[in-house]
Every structure is written in C-alpha cells, then in structure tokens.
Design a protein around this motif. Structure first.
Motif, short mmCIF file in Angstrom:
data_model
loop_
_atom_site.label_atom_id
_atom_site.label_comp_id
_atom_site.label_asym_id
_atom_site.label_seq_id
_atom_site.Cartn_x
_atom_site.Cartn_y
_atom_site.Cartn_z
N ILE A 1 -89.95 -1.82 40.02
CA ILE A 1 -89.75 -0.49 40.60
C ILE A 1 -88.56 0.25 40.01
CG2 ILE A 1 -90.89 -1.02 42.79
CD1 ILE A 1 -88.16 -1.57 44.02
N ARG A 2 -87.76 -0.44 39.22
CA ARG A 2 -86.50 0.15 38.78
C ARG A 2 -86.51 0.37 37.27
NH1 ARG A 2 -80.79 0.11 41.42
NH2 ARG A 2 -79.73 1.27 39.79
N VAL A 3 -86.01 1.54 36.85
CA VAL A 3 -85.89 1.80 35.42
C VAL A 3 -84.74 0.98 34.86
CG1 VAL A 3 -86.80 4.15 35.68
CG2 VAL A 3 -84.32 3.77 35.74
N ALA B 1 -85.43 1.14 54.04
CA ALA B 1 -86.07 -0.05 53.48
C ALA B 1 -86.20 0.08 51.97
CB ALA B 1 -87.44 -0.25 54.12
N ALA B 2 -86.61 1.25 51.51
CA ALA B 2 -86.82 1.46 50.07
C ALA B 2 -85.54 1.30 49.28
CB ALA B 2 -87.42 2.86 49.84
N VAL B 3 -84.43 1.89 49.77
CA VAL B 3 -83.19 1.81 48.99
C VAL B 3 -82.58 0.42 49.04
CG1 VAL B 3 -82.74 4.26 49.33
CG2 VAL B 3 -81.69 2.61 50.87
N LEU B 4 -82.82 -0.32 50.11
CA LEU B 4 -82.31 -1.69 50.17
C LEU B 4 -83.00 -2.58 49.15
CD1 LEU B 4 -81.91 -2.29 54.03
CD2 LEU B 4 -80.12 -1.82 52.35
N VAL B 5 -84.29 -2.40 48.97
CA VAL B 5 -85.03 -3.18 47.97
C VAL B 5 -84.70 -2.69 46.56
CG1 VAL B 5 -87.31 -3.88 47.13
CG2 VAL B 5 -86.89 -3.68 49.60
N LEU B 6 -84.61 -1.39 46.40
CA LEU B 6 -84.40 -0.80 45.08
C LEU B 6 -82.99 -1.03 44.55
CD1 LEU B 6 -85.70 1.04 42.90
CD2 LEU B 6 -84.85 3.00 44.21
N GLY B 7 -82.02 -0.99 45.43
CA GLY B 7 -80.63 -1.14 45.01
C GLY B 7 -79.99 0.19 44.68
#
Length: 436
Positions: free
Chosen positions: A386-388, A180-186
C-alpha cells in the motif's frame, strides 16, 4: 392538464432531493480542494485523482451492490439483501419520491466516506490499492453501517438511534476508518524524528484549502436539509440555520482559542474548527434548538484544536485532520443528540435512555469502520503493498503515480526535496500546539 395535489407534492420533493444530491456531490470538489491545499504541491494532483476515483469507482460500486446491502430487505437486522443494480421492489421503503432520486442522494453520501479517508492517507499511499479501498468502502463498509442505522429493520434503527444526516454513519465511520488506515500505512517520511519530535510538513496552499472548506460548508446545506427528502417540510429552515450556526461556532472558537493560546490565530484550525462544527451538528440538526447547535459547534471547534496534536502524539500522521474533524467531532455530535434533543434529550427531561442508545450506536459504527478498514489495509499491505517507495515519496506522487505535476511551470528541486524537514519551530503556532 389538471395536476393533483399529491403529484405536485411529489414533484416538488423530487426536485428538492435532486438539487440537494447535486449540492452533496459538489462537496467532493470541496474535499479535493481542501485536501490538495493541506498537503505539499508535489502530491496535490494525486489526491485529486483519488477523490475522482471515489466519484467514479465508488459510485459504480454503490449502484451495483452497496445500495442493496444498505436498503435491501433486512437480514437479521445486520444487512440488506435485495435490489442489486437497483432491480426489484423497494416499495417497503415508503418513498414519496422516485427511487432514482433517492439513490442519487444516497450515492453522494456513500462516496463521501471514502473521500474522508483519502485525505488521511495522502502523500504516501499507492494509487491502485486506494481504488480497491474506495470500491469496498462504498460496496460493503459504509452500507453495512448505514443499514444498521437507516435501513428498514436495522438493529440500531429498531433501538431508536437518531442520526439525522450522518454524524455517525458517514463521519464517525470515515474518521475512525481513517485512523485505522494511517496506523497500518505509517507516517510520511520525515514526519516524526527518531527523538520523538513532530515535524511540520506544511500544506502548499491554505487559500485553496479554505476555498474547499467553503464549498463543503455550502454543500452541507444539501447534506443536512436534504435528508428530510421533502421540500415541503418546513423544518428544513431550522435544519439549515442549525447547520450554519454550528459551523460558525466551531470556526470562531478554534480561531479565538489559537489566537489567545498561541498569540496568532491558526488558519488551518479555524478551517477545521468550522468543519468540525458541521460534522457535529449533522446528527442532531433536525432535533435541537439553535442555541444547542451553537453549543455543539463550539465544543466541536475546541475538540479539533485538542485532537490534532493528540493524534500526532500517537504517531498517527493525518495531513488534513480527518480523524479529528470526522472521527472525534462525529462521535461527539452523535452523543450530543442524547443530551440536547428536544424530544428525549437528557437536558429536556428525557433521561438516559436516548443518550445510552446514541453512545452504543456510535460505538458500534466506529468500531465497525475501524476494524473493517484495519483488516482491509492489512490485507492489501500483505499482498499488493500500500505504500510507495521512499524515492517516490520524495519525488512526489504526482510524478511517480501519474507522470505529471499539478504545477507544470514549477520545477522540482531534488536538493530541496532531500533537505531536512522543518521542525515545528519554523511555524510558531504549530510549535505551541505541539508543546502542549
């Protein structure tokens, strides 16, 4: 001074649980080394900082709220609701050891859930939002699932679900939360080409990753046997043997398969194959025969080899293989109890009853972990972000988030950082894997 048999037994059990709690906590060092080795050097300090935050913020959150929601007085089979800050009466748990020893052991489990996710989101997630996730994972996400299976009155507990040390509660939960985290984060910048090609972003130190795996393997001797909560339980020997055999089978199969299929044994797959075996046996280590542990571990090692490229094909960028190791193998290991358990397993004349409960249980825990994490990450993305930035990602999170590099004697060459990402063809084993 005369010591009663009961007090002596309680003392032995207390020392046993405290020792195992220390072994489980040492696994955080294993996670830190494994994840740092599997990613690029410019982000290795950042991932270690995230693991440290799991141990600090996560531990405090579990002390204040998480343990109460997990082991407090049951509310409708869904959640506990007493004992915040370890205050109140916990006699209904029937512990034969001090509450503090039990809490310390459980707290080491709680922070492991968050740390599983830290590796999956490595190299592109902001530090501050990760701390928020780590706190809420140990305060709410893990304790709710834990209460269902292990809490007094939890609905899956009442159904008879067997998850001795957490293939579902810890590993499936953490693995599918990672997805779930990587799907939202990309994905990381450069991981996937516009033409759909998958580029390899190689880890900077596989020997360090291997050291981390050995530390995790060592710590698992506290994780699984320690869940007996008794040093007087003679089954701890079989639990330890089953744990070891499953890891050995997983690593062996992963190494042999990659050697035969690709011409060269893949170190990263051998490492994760062994870890997959450890994850898979965690649910059934107390309930199956050693030969069953070997079979479970072997299947887990094979699952890792297939799952890593599968999630790449879904553009779910997981630098350390957390989804494959913990999500896939944790799910398989939980279901395997319904097949291989000596008491109630399908192959031992138990019918489909236990198997059905295991499937229902791991599905419920996994869906909860995925949904709760997806919702939390989406909320954080829409608010604080959430993303740099791409520039910070290229520079590396060690400098952009912490102002220091892990390897101060190595200067970063910005031209190298901006150069084209190597394709899978630069790494023959990876090329073959991705071509499947």
């Amino acid at each position: 001074m005369e010591v009663s048999i009961n007090s002596l037994a309680s003392g032995i059990d207390t020392v046993w649980v405290l020792l195992c709690a220390a072994l489980v906590f040492l696994m955080e060092g294993g996670f830190a080394a494994l994840e740092a080795g599997f990613i690029r050097s410019k982000n290795s300090l950042n991932i270690i900082m995230k693991v440290i935050m799991d141990c600090t913020v996560g531990m405090l959150g579990y002390f204040a709220v998480g343990f109460a929601l997990m082991y407090g007085v049951d509310k409708a089979g869904l959640i506990g609701w007493s004992g915040f800050f370890l205050k109140g009466d916990f006699t209904y748990l029937g512990l034969k050891i001090p509450l503090y020893a039990y809490w310390l052991f459980q707290a080491a489990f709680a922070i492991a859930v968050a740390t599983i996710v830290s590796g999956a989101v490595a190299e592109r997630m902001k530090f501050a939002p990760y701390i928020v996730f780590s706190l809420l994972a140990t305060v709410v996400i893990y304790p709710v699932a834990g209460h269902w299976v292990w809490g007094s009155g939890g609905w899956l507990n009442k159904l008879g679900m067997l998850d001795f040390a957490g293939s579902a509660v810890v590993h499936s939960l953490g693995g599918w939360a990672s997805l779930a985290a990587v799907l939202v984060l990309g994905p990381r910048t450069g991981k996937f080409g516009k033409d759909g090609a998958v580029h390899v972003l190689p880890g900077h130190n596989l020997p360090l990753a291997a050291l981390g795996a050995f530390l995790l393997w060592f710590g698992w001797f506290g994780f699984n046997p320690g869940s007996t909560l008794s040093g007087l339980d003679t089954n701890i020997a079989r639990i330890a043997v089953n744990t070891n055999l499953s890891a050995a089978a997983g690593g062996t199969i992963a190494a042999i398969y990659t050697a035969v299929k690709f011409g060269k044994a893949d170190p990263s797959m051998a490492i994760n194959g062994a870890l997959g075996g450890l994850v898979a046996i965690t649910a059934g280590c107390a309930f199956v025969e050693p030969i069953s542990a070997v079979i479970i571990g072997a299947f887990a090692g094979m699952l890792v080899v297939f799952a890593v490229p599968f999630f790449d094909s879904l553009r779910a960028d997981d630098p350390v293989g957390a989804i494959a190791v913990h999500g896939v193998c944790g799910t398989f290991g939980t279901v395997a109890v319904g097949i291989f358990a000596e008491n109630g397993g399908l192959l031992y004349g138990g019918g489909l009853g236990l198997l059905g409960v295991q499937i229902l249980g791991v599905a419920a825990v996994s869906i909860w972990g995925f949904a709760a994490t997806y919702g939390l990450f989406s909320l954080l993305k829409a608010t604080v972000g959430i993303r740099v930035s791409v520039d910070d990602e290229i520079e590396g999170l060690d400098m952009s988030e912490h102002g220091i590099t892990a390897y101060s004697d190595l200067e970063c060459n910005p031209l190298t950082a901006l150069s084209p990402v190597p394709s899978a063809r630069s790494f023959p084993v990876a090329e073959h894997r991705l071509a499947e």
